[in-house]
Design a protein around this motif. Structure first.
Motif, PDB file in Angstrom:
ATOM      1  N   LYS A   8     -26.289 -38.572 -10.799  1.00  0.00           N
ATOM      2  CA  LYS A   8     -25.472 -39.736 -11.154  1.00  0.00           C
ATOM      3  C   LYS A   8     -25.563 -40.810 -10.081  1.00  0.00           C
ATOM      4  O   LYS A   8     -25.755 -42.000 -10.396  1.00  0.00           O
ATOM      5  CB  LYS A   8     -24.007 -39.314 -11.346  1.00  0.00           C
ATOM      6  N   ASN A   9     -25.447 -40.420  -8.823  1.00  0.00           N
ATOM      7  CA  ASN A   9     -25.530 -41.396  -7.738  1.00  0.00           C
ATOM      8  C   ASN A   9     -26.892 -42.080  -7.702  1.00  0.00           C
ATOM      9  O   ASN A   9     -26.997 -43.281  -7.402  1.00  0.00           O
ATOM     10  CB  ASN A   9     -25.242 -40.728  -6.393  1.00  0.00           C
ATOM     11  N   ASP A  10     -27.932 -41.336  -8.020  1.00  0.00           N
ATOM     12  CA  ASP A  10     -29.279 -41.914  -8.059  1.00  0.00           C
ATOM     13  C   ASP A  10     -29.390 -42.935  -9.190  1.00  0.00           C
ATOM     14  O   ASP A  10     -29.949 -44.024  -9.012  1.00  0.00           O
ATOM     15  CB  ASP A  10     -30.308 -40.802  -8.236  1.00  0.00           C
ATOM     16  N   ILE A  11     -28.856 -42.606 -10.358  1.00  0.00           N
ATOM     17  CA  ILE A  11     -28.877 -43.536 -11.492  1.00  0.00           C
ATOM     18  C   ILE A  11     -28.065 -44.795 -11.163  1.00  0.00           C
ATOM     19  O   ILE A  11     -28.485 -45.923 -11.461  1.00  0.00           O
ATOM     20  CB  ILE A  11     -28.321 -42.861 -12.761  1.00  0.00           C
ATOM     21  N   VAL A  12     -26.929 -44.618 -10.522  1.00  0.00           N
ATOM     22  CA  VAL A  12     -26.078 -45.763 -10.169  1.00  0.00           C
ATOM     23  C   VAL A  12     -26.804 -46.710  -9.228  1.00  0.00           C
ATOM     24  O   VAL A  12     -26.814 -47.931  -9.427  1.00  0.00           O
ATOM     25  CB  VAL A  12     -24.760 -45.276  -9.539  1.00  0.00           C
ATOM     26  N   GLN A  13     -27.432 -46.159  -8.195  1.00  0.00           N
ATOM     27  CA  GLN A  13     -28.129 -47.049  -7.232  1.00  0.00           C
ATOM     28  C   GLN A  13     -29.314 -47.759  -7.894  1.00  0.00           C
ATOM     29  O   GLN A  13     -29.609 -48.897  -7.558  1.00  0.00           O
ATOM     30  CB  GLN A  13     -28.545 -46.284  -5.975  1.00  0.00           C
ATOM     31  N   ALA A  14     -29.956 -47.096  -8.857  1.00  0.00           N
ATOM     32  CA  ALA A  14     -31.072 -47.734  -9.551  1.00  0.00           C
ATOM     33  C   ALA A  14     -30.580 -48.831 -10.497  1.00  0.00           C
ATOM     34  O   ALA A  14     -31.207 -49.900 -10.599  1.00  0.00           O
ATOM     35  CB  ALA A  14     -31.879 -46.688 -10.323  1.00  0.00           C
ATOM     36  N   LEU A  15     -29.473 -48.587 -11.179  1.00  0.00           N
ATOM     37  CA  LEU A  15     -28.900 -49.613 -12.053  1.00  0.00           C
ATOM     38  C   LEU A  15     -28.396 -50.804 -11.249  1.00  0.00           C
ATOM     39  O   LEU A  15     -28.435 -51.951 -11.726  1.00  0.00           O
ATOM     40  CB  LEU A  15     -27.765 -49.018 -12.885  1.00  0.00           C
ATOM     41  N   ASP A  16     -27.940 -50.551 -10.036  1.00  0.00           N
ATOM     42  CA  ASP A  16     -27.459 -51.645  -9.172  1.00  0.00           C
ATOM     43  C   ASP A  16     -28.609 -52.596  -8.802  1.00  0.00           C
ATOM     44  O   ASP A  16     -28.344 -53.739  -8.394  1.00  0.00           O
ATOM     45  CB  ASP A  16     -26.841 -51.079  -7.886  1.00  0.00           C
TER      46      ASP A  16
END
Length: 322
Positions: free
Chosen positions: A312-320
């Motif tokens: 989840k944290n990886d997806i969040v940083q990529a979406l950011d």
């Protein structure tokens, strides 16, 4: 595998694609008619469109939920076989196996289910009325992204016909691949249970994220066949497809920014895999993408066995980044 699928017989072969080819070649007579769905593994559809006509076999393609179209095809053609995935690739549409098996059998047609996306842990299509079940063993069955294989399970009289064809044509699974698949199956239930859980949480998280336009996952109430999935599956699988709220370049930037998932085709392994169908499986045909609803912003995310919070944290940083 026969025990897992509650089948009389199973034959393992060199790949999932060859399993489909062998099954179609052995069970559909020259001049027969096949029904399949719009949403499916693209190479299966290409084979059916380009190779089956050479044997005088005709084909009807229906949308997964269009039971009226299936009935029309059964009523107006001498249908030999309905071959469909459930869940399908990449939109994870679900077919009511009990219903379509009754529809097919009333007209003397066979039903073959490609259950690769479900795995036998989440779905046993033979117990729901299907005649045959196919898996790309490359995916969940082997489970480690390191071997290619396929299998066909079902009634002995049908599997025997496929086995006879297979023994003549080839496509034999090599011994080391057989060993790797057997090794992988020892942890199948553990892996799939973990992937079910993480994928469900990921789908719920993505559906609430402002930079995600749409999520496709059978476990979500928003999925068009959620009621079917609930009735015939014990888990919803480890693949989540979704559309980024952006164009082709934004989607590409997102997929280039993730750090944990590998950028690759395939799914069902211990490592998470992510891909953008517009530049992978459908890279060569914008026309085909438009016909089958493959948008530039579509992502297929195969969940591995990593920790949910890490993913989840990886997806969040990529979406950011978009």
């Amino acid at each position: 595998m026969s025990a897992l699928e509650k089948a009389e017989s199973t034959v393992f072969v060199a790949s999932g694609m060859y399993a489909s080819v062998a099954m179609l070649s052995a069970l559909v007579p020259a001049g027969g008619h096949v029904v399949t769905t719009t949403d499916c593994y693209r190479k299966t559809r290409i084979y059916m469109e380009t190779e089956l006509p050479k044997r005088g076999i005709t084909m009807t393609v229906i949308r997964p939920a269009d039971m009226d179209a299936l009935q029309h095809a059964l009523d107006n053609n001498n249908v030999s076989l309905f071959f469909t995935e459930t869940p399908t690739n990449p939109f994870l549409r679900c077919i009511d196996v009990d219903l379509v098996s009754k529809m097919c059998h009333s007209k003397g047609a066979l039903l073959c289910i490609d259950s690769t996306f479900a795995s036998p842990i989440n779905q046993k299509a033979l117990t729901l009325g299907a005649d045959l079940v196919i898996h790309s063993a490359t995916k969940y069955i082997a489970g480690h992204n390191d071997v290619i294989g396929g299998c066909i399970s079902g009634r002995d009289e049908l599997v025997s016909k496929v086995r006879i064809y297979h023994h003549v044509v080839g496509g034999v699974l090599n011994p080391n691949a057989a060993y790797l698949i057997l090794r992988g199956m020892k942890t199948l239930h553990l892996r799939v249970q973990c992937q079910n859980n993480t994928a469900m949480r990921m789908a719920q998280f993505l559906e609430e994220h402002p930079k995600i336009a749409r999520v496709y996952y059978p476990g979500l109430p928003s999925h068009p066949e959620h009621h079917i999935a609930k009735s015939q599956m014990t888990g919803f699988g480890g693949v989540v497809s979704f559309e980024v709220a952006g164009d082709f370049d934004a989607t590409r930037k997102f997929i280039d920014s993730v750090k944990i998932p590998y950028h690759a085709p395939s799914f069902g392994g211990c490592e998470s895999i992510i891909d953008q169908p517009a530049i992978m499986s459908y890279w060569d045909s914008k026309e085909q993408r438009e016909i089958y609803g493959i948008k530039d912003n579509l992502i297929r995310f195969s969940i591995g066995v990593e920790d949910f919070e890490d993913l989840k944290n990886d997806i969040v940083q990529a979406l950011d980044k978009i």
